[in-house]
Design a protein around this motif. Structure first.
Motif, mmCIF file in Angstrom:
data_model
loop_
_atom_site.group_PDB
_atom_site.id
_atom_site.type_symbol
_atom_site.label_atom_id
_atom_site.label_comp_id
_atom_site.label_asym_id
_atom_site.label_seq_id
_atom_site.Cartn_x
_atom_site.Cartn_y
_atom_site.Cartn_z
ATOM 1 N N UNK A 111 -41.485 -45.588 -14.078
ATOM 2 C CA UNK A 111 -40.214 -46.041 -13.839
ATOM 3 C C UNK A 111 -39.402 -46.707 -15.687
ATOM 4 N N UNK A 112 -39.839 -46.379 -16.634
ATOM 5 C CA UNK A 112 -39.592 -46.189 -17.986
ATOM 6 C C UNK A 112 -39.075 -44.943 -18.880
ATOM 7 N N UNK A 113 -37.799 -45.469 -19.503
ATOM 8 C CA UNK A 113 -37.364 -44.835 -20.225
ATOM 9 C C UNK A 113 -38.000 -44.694 -21.491
ATOM 10 N N UNK A 114 -37.551 -42.827 -21.840
ATOM 11 C CA UNK A 114 -38.769 -42.542 -23.289
ATOM 12 C C UNK A 114 -37.595 -41.750 -24.002
ATOM 13 N N UNK A 115 -38.266 -42.749 -25.376
ATOM 14 C CA UNK A 115 -37.041 -41.834 -26.380
ATOM 15 C C UNK A 115 -38.302 -41.156 -27.054
ATOM 16 N N UNK A 116 -38.094 -40.114 -27.610
ATOM 17 C CA UNK A 116 -38.718 -38.855 -28.781
ATOM 18 C C UNK A 116 -38.408 -39.541 -30.108
ATOM 19 N N UNK A 117 -39.018 -39.653 -30.597
ATOM 20 C CA UNK A 117 -38.880 -40.958 -31.628
ATOM 21 C C UNK A 117 -39.704 -39.463 -32.827
ATOM 22 N N UNK A 118 -38.696 -38.605 -33.744
ATOM 23 C CA UNK A 118 -39.943 -38.010 -34.997
ATOM 24 C C UNK A 118 -39.542 -39.379 -36.214
ATOM 25 N N UNK A 119 -39.177 -38.931 -37.756
ATOM 26 C CA UNK A 119 -39.136 -38.805 -38.605
ATOM 27 C C UNK A 119 -37.943 -40.521 -38.501
ATOM 28 N N UNK A 120 -37.206 -40.675 -37.530
ATOM 29 C CA UNK A 120 -36.316 -42.309 -37.614
ATOM 30 C C UNK A 120 -34.956 -41.661 -38.384
ATOM 31 N N UNK A 121 -34.831 -40.419 -38.446
ATOM 32 C CA UNK A 121 -33.588 -39.729 -39.503
ATOM 33 C C UNK A 121 -32.477 -39.428 -39.170
ATOM 34 N N UNK A 122 -32.068 -39.656 -37.508
ATOM 35 C CA UNK A 122 -30.897 -39.394 -37.178
ATOM 36 C C UNK A 122 -29.650 -40.189 -37.277
ATOM 37 N N UNK A 123 -28.681 -39.718 -37.586
ATOM 38 C CA UNK A 123 -27.095 -39.940 -37.838
ATOM 39 C C UNK A 123 -26.475 -40.155 -36.451
ATOM 40 N N UNK A 124 -26.845 -39.815 -35.889
ATOM 41 C CA UNK A 124 -25.818 -39.301 -34.620
ATOM 42 C C UNK A 124 -26.324 -40.588 -33.273
ATOM 43 N N UNK A 125 -26.812 -41.141 -33.508
ATOM 44 C CA UNK A 125 -27.450 -42.803 -32.605
ATOM 45 C C UNK A 125 -28.312 -41.745 -31.426
ATOM 46 N N UNK A 126 -29.285 -41.178 -32.452
ATOM 47 C CA UNK A 126 -29.815 -40.766 -30.885
ATOM 48 C C UNK A 126 -31.802 -41.877 -30.331
ATOM 49 N N UNK A 127 -31.697 -42.730 -31.415
ATOM 50 C CA UNK A 127 -32.883 -43.430 -31.582
ATOM 51 C C UNK A 127 -32.636 -44.734 -30.602
ATOM 52 N N UNK A 128 -31.216 -44.599 -29.728
ATOM 53 C CA UNK A 128 -30.781 -46.616 -29.656
ATOM 54 C C UNK A 128 -31.566 -46.911 -28.223
ATOM 55 N N UNK A 129 -31.959 -47.656 -27.880
ATOM 56 C CA UNK A 129 -32.467 -47.764 -26.359
ATOM 57 C C UNK A 129 -30.986 -49.012 -25.721
#
Length: 547
Positions: A111-129
């Motif tokens: 039961x681990x949350x997964x965040x897909x990560x490509x280039x890390x250029x998101x400017x809309x808060x897609x990558x925040x844990x």
């Protein structure tokens, strides 16, 4: 080496000249730089990992910090002030779809949350844990980057979804093709990221947005593998491509994508045309877009953006000569610059440009040739480095973008700029704000607005300024009937405004789709939609899990 707390390669800078700094000081006040936290200080905040060991996962603090945040202003504030907050508990580097499948089993088992990560250029808060009970695993797709197949007859190319823009183009150019997708983040963003955020490239007028380029692919989801075949067209029910496009990691992880490519252009040119005011410029660019001349780009800057670009360009004497000439031709204060691009077959592209310039002149445009266009092309992926330079001098640069039909373009532009000024006035600050139409359609246009204002030098106050500004301009977009995002996606920053666009039934339909593919709710929770209510964790079989 890529910057850990700013944009791009740390060997590249885009300095602000004294005249440019004076220009900013005159409009928003003197800026005062702040002392950035060090990478070591940021790493020292990282809590021990909560993840069970796995052969694909790294848990060292440096790699976790580098995958914790994107490139939005709140992300920058957290990185620069050393207020990182929650970080992923680990970062996985799968090299195949089977590796991704293994990680999905792992996430379901523990039961681990997964965040897909490509280039890390998101400017809309897609990558925040999200801080919470679930451990978080960031899954980097960048080792899945190979050109797997190229069909010359159908002009289809299949790539690993983690391929960066320059690598994708280099692999295609070796065979005489191009994808033609050039967002400003091109150098550091990935094909998979473009697809799941519905990206738009600077020359979309010729090549199309990513939804026109994405032909099919493979997405690994907690419910199983979604394999989308490629067809020239299909009337067979729901288009599954459209479910993947804009899904922002809520369904699964895209591992490969097939895209529609084009022969590399033998000719490309960008010309600048000036208009005396916004009304004449907007009318002209609307007619150009609706004429469908086969151009690759139309980009119209309003008066303040035009003034700002010329002020920041350097070469003060040359710009002075240009300004004097334009003034003699009736383009003085308030003038607006239109950039016109044409790409492709030499004869066809030159003919399209000639037609466009003829129409532009008929509507009062003053054509000044290719020099500014050549300069724009040279710097189109470097202008974003101004964010680093501005920060060093005590200023921040942020943006919002939307799209509306033509009758609402000007009113939306004015409303967003006014909302920004009013928002910063609450904090006793001025904002320098300006707008361009970055993508043009027969129906309407994107409206892309930039804000420059001073740093407070205090994390809490700077975050408060951003929240006030972001809330005000986002609400202005909603009130004007615009989409909350034309090209950057939703993430967490735009999520509060999505329901106004989709409606109650639409939001419920999206939630049901995500729940179908991700019944435990482990995929990028909190992004795009509020957390989808997960089912009770199941006891996944241990097969295929390497602990």
């Amino acid at each position: 080496m890529r910057r850990w707390n700013g944009w791009g390669d740390d060997t590249i800078s885009f300095a602000l000249a004294p005249d440019a700094l004076a220009f900013l000081a005159e409009r928003v006040g003197d800026g005062h730089g702040v002392t950035d936290a060090s990478f070591e200080q940021a790493c020292a905040q990282v809590a021990p990992s909560r993840l069970p060991p796995h052969r694909l996962i790294e848990t060292a603090a440096p790699v976790r910090v580098r995958h914790a945040l994107g490139q939005s202003l709140p992300d920058w504030l957290k990185l620069r002030y050393g207020r990182i907050g929650a970080t992923p508990d680990g970062v996985a580097f799968p090299e195949s779809a089977d590796d991704v499948r293994e990680l999905l089993h792992y996430a379901q088992r523990y039961h681990v949350a997964l965040i897909p990560h490509g280039g890390g250029t998101s400017v809309a808060g897609h990558l925040t844990a999200e801080a919470g009970a679930l451990p978080v695993l960031s899954v980097s797709t960048t080792r899945m980057c190979r050109l797997q197949h190229l069909d010359h007859e159908s002009q289809l190319a299949t790539f690993g979804a983690g391929v960066f823009g320059p690598d994708l183009e280099a692999q295609l150019r070796a065979h005489g093709f191009t994808l033609g997708h050039f967002p400003q983040s091109f150098e550091y963003s990935t094909l998979g990221g473009w697809i799941v955020t519905r990206s738009s490239g600077q020359q979309s007028l010729r090549y199309g947005r990513i939804e026109q380029l994405f032909a099919g692919g493979v997405m690994e989801t907690p419910a199983g593998r979604l394999d989308i075949q490629t067809f020239p067209a299909s009337a067979a029910g729901t288009d599954l491509r459209e479910i993947v496009l804009g899904s922002e990691g809520r369904m699964g992880i895209l591992t490969e994508a097939t895209v529609r490519v084009t022969p590399a252009p033998e000719y490309e040119a960008f010309h600048a045309v000036f208009y005396p005011d916004w009304h004449s410029a907007e009318r002209a660019v609307r007619e150009l877009a609706q004429a469908k001349l086969g151009l690759s780009m139309l980009r119209l800057s309003n008066g303040v953006e035009t003034q700002t670009m010329l002020a920041l360009a350097g070469h003060k004497k040359l710009i002075g000569v240009l300004e004097a000439y334009l003034s003699l031709r009736g383009c003085g204060e308030g003038k607006c610059m239109l950039m016109i691009g044409a790409s492709g077959d030499r004869a066809q592209a030159r003919a399209a440009m000639a037609q466009a310039l003829t129409l532009a002149r008929k509507r009062g445009g003053v054509h000044i040739g290719r020099k500014l266009g050549d300069k724009w092309k040279q710097n189109r992926f470097r202008n974003v480095y101004l964010r680093n330079a501005a920060w060093e001098h005590g200023y921040v640069i942020d943006t919002v973008e939307t799209a509306v039909d033509w009758p609402r373009v000007e009113s939306t532009m004015l409303a967003v700029e006014a909302a920004a000024r009013q928002a910063l006035a609450v904090h006793g600050e001025h904002v320098h704000t300006y707008t361009h139409l970055s993508h043009l359609y027969a129906q309407g246009a994107s409206v892309y607005t930039t804000f420059v204002y001073r740093l407070a030098g205090n994390f809490d106050e700077d975050m408060a300024r951003w929240r006030t500004l972001k809330g005000a301009v986002s609400q202005a977009i909603v009130d004007c009937g615009g989409t909350i995002s034309h090209q950057h996606g939703v993430g967490s920053d735009h999520a509060p405004y999505l329901a106004a666009e989709k409606g109650e039934i639409g939001m419920a339909a999206m939630a049901a789709i995500f729940r179908h593919f991700d019944p435990q709710g482990v995929m990028n929770p909190g992004k795009l939609l509020p957390n989808v209510q997960p089912s009770q964790p199941s006891r996944a079989p241990s097969q295929g899990i390497a602990a």
